[in-house]
Motif scaffolding. Structure first.
Motif, PDB file in Angstrom:
ATOM      1  N   LYS A   1      18.437  39.212  -4.016  1.00  0.00           N
ATOM      2  CA  LYS A   1      19.610  38.511  -4.539  1.00  0.00           C
ATOM      3  C   LYS A   1      19.290  37.067  -4.915  1.00  0.00           C
ATOM      4  O   LYS A   1      19.870  36.520  -5.862  1.00  0.00           O
ATOM      5  N   TYR A   2      18.352  36.467  -4.176  1.00  0.00           N
ATOM      6  CA  TYR A   2      17.989  35.065  -4.413  1.00  0.00           C
ATOM      7  C   TYR A   2      16.465  34.962  -4.545  1.00  0.00           C
ATOM      8  O   TYR A   2      15.770  34.521  -3.613  1.00  0.00           O
ATOM      9  N   PRO A   3      15.924  35.353  -5.699  1.00  0.00           N
ATOM     10  CA  PRO A   3      14.465  35.426  -5.864  1.00  0.00           C
ATOM     11  C   PRO A   3      13.745  34.088  -5.847  1.00  0.00           C
ATOM     12  O   PRO A   3      12.517  34.052  -5.687  1.00  0.00           O
ATOM     13  N   LYS A   4      14.461  32.980  -5.993  1.00  0.00           N
ATOM     14  CA  LYS A   4      13.801  31.672  -5.994  1.00  0.00           C
ATOM     15  C   LYS A   4      13.499  31.176  -4.581  1.00  0.00           C
ATOM     16  O   LYS A   4      12.743  30.218  -4.408  1.00  0.00           O
ATOM     17  N   TYR A   5      14.081  31.827  -3.600  1.00  0.00           N
ATOM     18  CA  TYR A   5      13.892  31.366  -2.215  1.00  0.00           C
ATOM     19  C   TYR A   5      12.562  31.822  -1.638  1.00  0.00           C
ATOM     20  O   TYR A   5      12.033  32.880  -1.996  1.00  0.00           O
ATOM     21  N   LYS A   6      12.038  30.984  -0.744  1.00  0.00           N
ATOM     22  CA  LYS A   6      10.832  31.331   0.001  1.00  0.00           C
ATOM     23  C   LYS A   6      11.130  31.314   1.502  1.00  0.00           C
ATOM     24  O   LYS A   6      12.104  30.700   1.947  1.00  0.00           O
ATOM     25  N   LEU A   7      10.281  32.011   2.229  1.00  0.00           N
ATOM     26  CA  LEU A   7      10.345  32.012   3.693  1.00  0.00           C
ATOM     27  C   LEU A   7       9.108  31.309   4.213  1.00  0.00           C
ATOM     28  O   LEU A   7       7.985  31.738   3.963  1.00  0.00           O
ATOM     29  N   TYR A   8       9.304  30.194   4.930  1.00  0.00           N
ATOM     30  CA  TYR A   8       8.199  29.482   5.564  1.00  0.00           C
ATOM     31  C   TYR A   8       8.115  29.925   7.025  1.00  0.00           C
ATOM     32  O   TYR A   8       9.075  29.746   7.781  1.00  0.00           O
ATOM     33  N   ILE A   9       6.985  30.480   7.395  1.00  0.00           N
ATOM     34  CA  ILE A   9       6.735  30.829   8.795  1.00  0.00           C
ATOM     35  C   ILE A   9       5.772  29.774   9.333  1.00  0.00           C
ATOM     36  O   ILE A   9       4.574  29.796   9.043  1.00  0.00           O
ATOM     37  N   ILE A  10       6.342  28.837  10.095  1.00  0.00           N
ATOM     38  CA  ILE A  10       5.606  27.658  10.539  1.00  0.00           C
ATOM     39  C   ILE A  10       5.106  27.882  11.962  1.00  0.00           C
ATOM     40  O   ILE A  10       5.891  28.036  12.893  1.00  0.00           O
ATOM     41  N   GLY A  11       3.791  27.916  12.115  1.00  0.00           N
ATOM     42  CA  GLY A  11       3.219  28.124  13.440  1.00  0.00           C
ATOM     43  C   GLY A  11       2.151  29.191  13.415  1.00  0.00           C
ATOM     44  O   GLY A  11       2.002  29.936  12.439  1.00  0.00           O
ATOM     45  N   ASN A  12       1.436  29.285  14.507  1.00  0.00           N
ATOM     46  CA  ASN A  12       0.338  30.237  14.603  1.00  0.00           C
ATOM     47  C   ASN A  12       0.820  31.582  15.121  1.00  0.00           C
ATOM     48  O   ASN A  12       1.707  31.660  15.958  1.00  0.00           O
TER      49      ASN A  12
END
Length: 374
Positions: free
Chosen positions: A217-228
């Motif tokens: 629905k929102y293709p411009k969005y990204k998911l940041y997974i911050i951490g190890n």
């Protein structure tokens, strides 16, 4: 003398961030405190800030030997020497240190307190003497008091024989100074998760599945997974999951990020997400990262687990999804994106909850009031 004892100083971890908040609060309140570390981390890290009224002692600094057998012997020597040096009337606050609690529980002339933030079956580490859980629980029944992070954990210790008036809930809290003065900076739109990127504890794989629904629905969005990621296998599994879902261009695995950079990365996010499963850790623990999320004033999407519903209300101070349900979590994420004005208001109210309930000064005062019998 008031001693605050922790096994080692490990920067950029949730337990260390929690105890730093206590040290700073003790310093601000003018409570003379000696913080004692038994062993080093692999980098021989030290706490470098100057805190009035609080001094730091590294027992391992005297003759550190990085050989497994000799290192263990050294730690046992430190334990023996520390117990022996305590004087009548001293007060010891141990943070997740079962061996020390067992050793000190045999003395009747000092006060001993232990803090636990996880259920013993989920996280129980004993290095020096291989203390067993039943032995530790027996010691807990003898010491002056317990501090725990949730109502569920309080009930656990009561059910295991601790007197109810000796078990105290010390809420999660964060160092709010890390977020003071921060403002959003221009960036691409993204949803952020921050922490040890564990599937078992924090449901990162479930978050990825929910995000795959959002991207449609929102293709411009990204998911940041911050951490190890805690293991190579989980890292491989999550990379494969992202690939199988066809969202490689939308998911960013940042790896380890310095603690000084994390607040701004959280501040710049559109939404902060924590898709915790309904497991033992969620039921008895409480995520420290949630306090950091709320301090940004950004809308937070979380799951209905543990004590979270005792503090946050769905649609008012957070957006709360059902655990183990990517569709439910995705629905909350999409609503937050599609309702930016309402979401910002939810974020503001979430910060108000954090300022009131997750305040390090307020919580540390609980410790001082208990040990001073106030």
């Amino acid at each position: 003398m008031f001693y605050f004892v922790i096994f080692s100083y490990q920067p950029n971890t949730a337990p260390t961030n929690r105890v730093i908040g206590i040290w700073k609060a003790l310093s601000e309140m003018g409570v003379p405190t000696r913080v004692v570390f038994f062993g080093p981390d692999k980098h021989l890290s030290r706490f470098n800030e100057n805190l009035p009224h609080v001094d730091f002692e590294y027992l391992w600094d005297r003759h550190y030997i990085n050989l497994p057998k000799l290192k263990l012997l050294s730690l046992r020597l430190y334990l023996h020497q520390f117990v022996k040096r305590l004087k009548t009337g001293d007060k010891v606050y141990a943070y997740a240190f079962p061996e020390l609690v067992v050793a000190l529980s045999k003395r009747n002339d000092i006060e001993v307190y232990e803090e636990r933030t996880e259920h013993n079956e989920a996280s129980f580490i004993s290095i020096i003497r291989k203390t067993k859980i039943p032995e530790f629980l027996e010691a807990c029944r003898r010491i002056s008091g317990m501090f725990v992070i949730s109502q569920g954990l309080k009930q656990y210790y009561i059910e295991n024989g601790c007197e109810p008036d000796r078990v105290h809930v010390l809420n999660m809290f964060v160092d709010t100074t890390r977020f003071q003065g921060l403002k959003k900076q221009p960036s691409e739109p993204y949803i952020a998760y921050c922490g040890t990127a564990s599937n078992n504890k924090d449901g990162v794989d479930q978050l990825i599945k929910a995000f795959a629904i959002v991207v449609k629905k929102y293709p411009k969005y990204k998911l940041y997974i911050i951490g190890n990621t805690p293991s190579k296998q989980q890292r491989f599994d999550n990379f494969e999951l992202v690939k199988d879902l066809g969202i490689e261009d939308n998911v960013v695995f940042t790896g380890v990020v310095s603690s000084s950079e994390i607040p701004q990365m959280l501040m710049n996010a559109t939404i902060l997400a924590l898709d915790r499963p309904n497991n033992l850790q969620a039921k008895y623990g409480f995520p420290t990262k949630l306090g950091e999320y709320l301090q940004t004033g950004n809308p937070v999407v979380i799951t209905r687990v543990g004590d979270i519903p005792l503090f946050l209300k769905d649609g008012e101070s957070a957006l709360i999804a059902e655990p183990g349900n990517p569709e439910s979590f995705a629905e909350k994420l999409c609503w937050a994106i599609g309702h930016p004005v309402e979401s910002r208001e939810i974020g503001k109210k979430g910060k108000q909850v954090a300022d009131f309930h997750f305040n390090s000064i307020f919580e540390t005062k609980k410790i001082i009031n208990v040990i001073n019998n106030e």
